[in-house]
Motif scaffolding. Sequence first.
Motif, PDB file in Angstrom:
ATOM      1  N   THR A 190       3.464   8.467  -9.524  1.00 36.07           N
ATOM      2  CA  THR A 190       2.484   8.756  -9.217  1.00 36.07           C
ATOM      3  C   THR A 190       1.457   8.243  -8.294  1.00 36.07           C
ATOM      4  OG1 THR A 190       1.131   8.679 -10.962  1.00 36.07           O
ATOM      5  CG2 THR A 190       2.543  10.320 -11.235  1.00 36.07           C
ATOM      6  N   TYR A 191       0.530   9.218  -7.565  1.00 37.38           N
ATOM      7  CA  TYR A 191      -0.611   8.327  -6.780  1.00 37.38           C
ATOM      8  C   TYR A 191      -1.456   7.426  -7.634  1.00 37.38           C
ATOM      9  CZ  TYR A 191      -4.239   7.583  -3.388  1.00 37.38           C
ATOM     10  OH  TYR A 191      -5.121   7.362  -2.296  1.00 37.38           O
ATOM     11  N   ASP A 192      -1.442   7.928  -9.159  1.00 32.38           N
ATOM     12  CA  ASP A 192      -2.187   6.863 -10.069  1.00 32.38           C
ATOM     13  C   ASP A 192      -1.532   5.947 -10.289  1.00 32.38           C
ATOM     14  OD1 ASP A 192      -4.250   8.858 -10.451  1.00 32.38           O
ATOM     15  OD2 ASP A 192      -3.420   9.869 -12.262  1.00 32.38           O
ATOM     16  N   ASP A 193      -0.337   5.778 -10.255  1.00 35.03           N
ATOM     17  CA  ASP A 193       0.643   4.650 -10.467  1.00 35.03           C
ATOM     18  C   ASP A 193       0.338   3.591  -9.251  1.00 35.03           C
ATOM     19  OD1 ASP A 193       1.881   5.205 -12.765  1.00 35.03           O
ATOM     20  OD2 ASP A 193       3.446   6.627 -11.824  1.00 35.03           O
ATOM     21  N   PHE A 194       0.375   4.450  -7.996  1.00 39.31           N
ATOM     22  CA  PHE A 194       0.028   3.528  -6.747  1.00 39.31           C
ATOM     23  C   PHE A 194      -1.311   2.940  -6.794  1.00 39.31           C
ATOM     24  CE2 PHE A 194      -2.003   3.918  -2.389  1.00 39.31           C
ATOM     25  CZ  PHE A 194      -1.257   2.921  -1.910  1.00 39.31           C
ATOM     26  N   THR A 195      -2.522   3.628  -7.165  1.00 40.55           N
ATOM     27  CA  THR A 195      -3.649   2.828  -7.196  1.00 40.55           C
ATOM     28  C   THR A 195      -3.824   1.833  -8.161  1.00 40.55           C
ATOM     29  OG1 THR A 195      -4.784   4.720  -8.545  1.00 40.55           O
ATOM     30  CG2 THR A 195      -4.947   5.064  -6.028  1.00 40.55           C
ATOM     31  N   ALA A 196      -3.224   2.068  -9.242  1.00 45.84           N
ATOM     32  CA  ALA A 196      -3.126   1.098 -10.128  1.00 45.84           C
ATOM     33  C   ALA A 196      -2.548   0.080  -9.933  1.00 45.84           C
ATOM     34  CB  ALA A 196      -2.341   1.570 -11.585  1.00 45.84           C
ATOM     35  N   SER A 197      -1.629  -0.171  -9.010  1.00 42.72           N
ATOM     36  CA  SER A 197      -0.891  -1.418  -8.280  1.00 42.72           C
ATOM     37  C   SER A 197      -1.892  -2.111  -7.491  1.00 42.72           C
ATOM     38  CB  SER A 197       0.579  -0.765  -7.734  1.00 42.72           C
ATOM     39  OG  SER A 197       1.180  -0.067  -8.529  1.00 42.72           O
ATOM     40  N   LEU A 198      -2.803  -1.676  -7.059  1.00 44.76           N
ATOM     41  CA  LEU A 198      -3.714  -2.266  -6.268  1.00 44.76           C
ATOM     42  C   LEU A 198      -4.800  -3.160  -7.132  1.00 44.76           C
ATOM     43  CD1 LEU A 198      -4.341   0.251  -3.689  1.00 44.76           C
ATOM     44  CD2 LEU A 198      -2.734  -1.641  -3.326  1.00 44.76           C
ATOM     45  N   PRO A 199      -4.818  -4.658  -6.828  1.00 48.12           N
ATOM     46  CA  PRO A 199      -5.486  -5.580  -7.648  1.00 48.12           C
ATOM     47  C   PRO A 199      -7.251  -5.217  -7.410  1.00 48.12           C
ATOM     48  CG  PRO A 199      -4.419  -6.731  -6.192  1.00 48.12           C
ATOM     49  CD  PRO A 199      -4.052  -5.354  -5.849  1.00 48.12           C
ATOM     50  N   ALA A 200      -7.964  -5.225  -8.344  1.00 52.37           N
ATOM     51  CA  ALA A 200      -9.258  -5.034  -8.563  1.00 52.37           C
ATOM     52  C   ALA A 200     -10.156  -5.976  -7.464  1.00 52.37           C
ATOM     53  CB  ALA A 200      -9.907  -4.845  -9.623  1.00 52.37           C
ATOM     54  N   ASP A 201      -9.485  -7.379  -7.420  1.00 57.05           N
ATOM     55  CA  ASP A 201     -10.282  -8.266  -6.695  1.00 57.05           C
ATOM     56  C   ASP A 201      -9.352  -8.990  -5.749  1.00 57.05           C
ATOM     57  OD1 ASP A 201      -8.738  -9.501  -8.421  1.00 57.05           O
ATOM     58  OD2 ASP A 201     -10.204 -10.669  -9.288  1.00 57.05           O
ATOM     59  N   GLU A 202      -8.526  -8.223  -5.188  1.00 55.34           N
ATOM     60  CA  GLU A 202      -7.680  -8.792  -4.096  1.00 55.34           C
ATOM     61  C   GLU A 202      -7.218  -7.897  -2.914  1.00 55.34           C
ATOM     62  OE1 GLU A 202      -4.214 -11.719  -5.345  1.00 55.34           O
ATOM     63  OE2 GLU A 202      -5.219 -11.731  -7.312  1.00 55.34           O
ATOM     64  N   CYS A 203      -7.234  -8.406  -1.740  1.00 54.82           N
ATOM     65  CA  CYS A 203      -6.768  -7.574  -0.639  1.00 54.82           C
ATOM     66  C   CYS A 203      -5.296  -7.060  -0.790  1.00 54.82           C
ATOM     67  CB  CYS A 203      -6.941  -8.050   0.670  1.00 54.82           C
ATOM     68  SG  CYS A 203      -8.897  -8.434   0.902  1.00 54.82           S
ATOM     69  N   ARG A 204      -4.826  -6.285  -0.082  1.00 55.12           N
ATOM     70  CA  ARG A 204      -3.381  -5.923   0.025  1.00 55.12           C
ATOM     71  C   ARG A 204      -3.144  -4.844   0.915  1.00 55.12           C
ATOM     72  NH1 ARG A 204      -3.136  -9.435  -3.227  1.00 55.12           N
ATOM     73  NH2 ARG A 204      -2.228  -9.568  -5.054  1.00 55.12           N
TER      74      ARG A 204
END
Length: 139
Positions: free
Chosen positions: A52-66
């Motif tokens: 899901t989109y939530d899975d996607f956003t959870a894959s982005l680290p809180a303090d690192e760029c991607r």
Amino acid sequence: MANSASGMAVHDDCKLKFLELKAKRNFRFIVFKIDEKIQQVAIEKLGDPNETYDDFTASLPADECRYAVYDFDFTTEENCQKSKIFFVAWSPDTARVRSKMLYASSKDRFKRELDGIQIELQATDPSEMSMDIIKARAI
């Protein structure tokens, strides 16, 4: 390997997996990471088509760029099934300044390697890439 203006190489897998997402829809999303030691963009995570989109956003680290691409499926008001491929430049405020500069200077060249991006989104916190924003940009 493709070289960018910033001297950043792009691993061939990045383009190959993006083509699979675009043409075969084998993935829902792809998260890319710059390996600063070898100056190369590589794949960090491939999202299964059922994620899901939530899975996607959870894959982005809180303090690192991607960098990331997300294949967004939606239904128009005319009841047509459509899909748009989003490019997300994730650059949280808490990331290191050097990292933010590196991702910013490499973004356009990397994005050009991924032929078929339809919408670009720049986000510094999750509220800037909420589902409401995604839907509004897609339609």
